[in-house]
Motif scaffolding. Structure first.
Motif, mmCIF file in Angstrom:
data_model
loop_
_atom_site.group_PDB
_atom_site.id
_atom_site.type_symbol
_atom_site.label_atom_id
_atom_site.label_comp_id
_atom_site.label_asym_id
_atom_site.label_seq_id
_atom_site.Cartn_x
_atom_site.Cartn_y
_atom_site.Cartn_z
ATOM 1 N N VAL A 53 0.234 -6.423 2.605
ATOM 2 C CA VAL A 53 -1.209 -6.636 2.559
ATOM 3 C C VAL A 53 -1.922 -6.118 3.801
ATOM 4 C CG1 VAL A 53 -0.996 -8.626 1.043
ATOM 5 C CG2 VAL A 53 -0.954 -8.973 3.515
ATOM 6 N N HIS A 54 -1.180 -5.767 4.843
ATOM 7 C CA HIS A 54 -1.811 -5.296 6.072
ATOM 8 C C HIS A 54 -1.591 -3.796 6.244
ATOM 9 C CE1 HIS A 54 -2.276 -9.482 6.811
ATOM 10 N NE2 HIS A 54 -0.995 -9.692 7.014
ATOM 11 N N ASP A 55 -2.602 -3.120 6.776
ATOM 12 C CA ASP A 55 -2.471 -1.698 7.052
ATOM 13 C C ASP A 55 -1.494 -1.483 8.214
ATOM 14 O OD1 ASP A 55 -4.339 -1.117 5.096
ATOM 15 O OD2 ASP A 55 -6.025 -1.279 6.504
ATOM 16 N N GLY A 56 -1.100 -0.219 8.388
ATOM 17 C CA GLY A 56 -0.182 0.081 9.475
ATOM 18 C C GLY A 56 1.218 -0.432 9.186
ATOM 19 N N TYR A 57 2.077 -0.347 10.195
ATOM 20 C CA TYR A 57 3.452 -0.812 10.002
ATOM 21 C C TYR A 57 4.058 -1.256 11.326
ATOM 22 C CZ TYR A 57 4.857 3.918 11.609
ATOM 23 O OH TYR A 57 5.024 5.077 12.327
ATOM 24 N N ILE A 58 5.182 -1.926 11.197
ATOM 25 C CA ILE A 58 5.968 -2.385 12.336
ATOM 26 C C ILE A 58 7.269 -1.602 12.341
ATOM 27 C CG2 ILE A 58 7.266 -4.345 13.278
ATOM 28 C CD1 ILE A 58 5.110 -6.129 11.860
#
Length: 258
Positions: free
Chosen positions: A121-126
């Motif tokens: 649900v969140h943009d970007g990544y880890i």
């Protein structure tokens, strides 16, 4: 369950007397107050998601299989996802056999349940970066935790300093992350190396993997705490959950600002 604010407003308006309001609050809180469920062997904080954005997580180590099952069942009544960490294969087999829809992640030693498919649900990544294959259980615990928080995770494994050329091949991917989890045992040097190569926050996780003077994770813990590279925070030995949670919060809040 009656909402606490609604109860208070009814009391304020004179539509609910104090004794009935108190009864409702105690009943909804499982006998211990609002937001709490008393199982006898566990007090479940069912309002944690409202406060922090993520429901209470079960720490499986030290609990019996039956206790994990019982907590799982009650949490499932109040949230759309349940995560249990540090669950061995025998306990996991019991929970899977008794609770429908539970999945065991063997390497991460974790159980998950989702009311609906897990969404990013969140943009970007880890980026979860692991020094060696022996560190994989901690790295996978971090990755799975971040995914349960709604973040996409890119796994970059076995890129420790003993063969640092392997790390350089993956640097573009790592640098593109909003947060980076670095998992390393032995001397824990990977966190310092990466800290000097990236512009994103690094969450370092020392592991208990190493030879005698490694002291079951104390040596890499001290190396990471004493790192001369800026931008590094350090969690406890083998605490993949803590690192994944912290990185998930970073990614969530960076996504809000984007």
């Amino acid at each position: 369950m009656m909402d606490l604010e609604k109860i208070l407003k009814l009391v304020q308006a004179g539509d609910l007397d104090v004794e009935e309001a108190k009864r409702q609050i105690i009943k909804d809180g499982g006998g211990e107050g609002p937001g709490n469920l008393d199982l006898g062997y566990a007090q479940l904080d069912i309002d944690r998601e409202k406060r922090t954005g993520f429901p209470e997580v079960i720490f499986g180590e030290g609990k019996t299989a039956e206790q994990i099952e019982g907590i799982f069942r009650r949490l499932m009544e109040h949230t759309d996802r349940v995560l249990a960490t540090r669950v061995d294969a025998a306990k996991a087999a019991h929970v899977i056999a008794t609770v429908e829809g539970v999945t065991y992640h063997e390497t991460a030693r974790s159980l998950t349940w989702f009311k609906r498919p897990m969404l990013k649900v969140h943009d970007g990544y880890i980026a979860v970066v692991c020094a060696g294959t022996s560190d994989l259980p901690v790295a996978e615990e971090a990755a799975l935790t971040a995914e349960c928080l709604g973040s996409h995770v890119e796994r970059v494994f076995d890129v420790g300093v003993a063969g640092i050329h392997r790390l350089f091949r993956r640097l573009d991917l790592i640098r593109g992350a909003n947060a980076i989890v670095v998992v390393a045992g032995m001397e824990g040097a990977l966190a310092s190396v990466l800290g000097g190569l990236v512009s994103k926050p690094v969450v370092a996780v020392p592991t208990s993997i190493g030879y005698g003077a490694h002291l079951a994770g104390v040596a890499p813990l001290l190396s990471m705490l004493n790192s001369c590279s800026p931008g590094i925070s350090v969690v406890n030995i083998d605490n993949g959950f803590g690192a994944g949670y912290y990185a998930g919060l970073i990614n969530k809040n960076m996504s809000k600002r984007a």
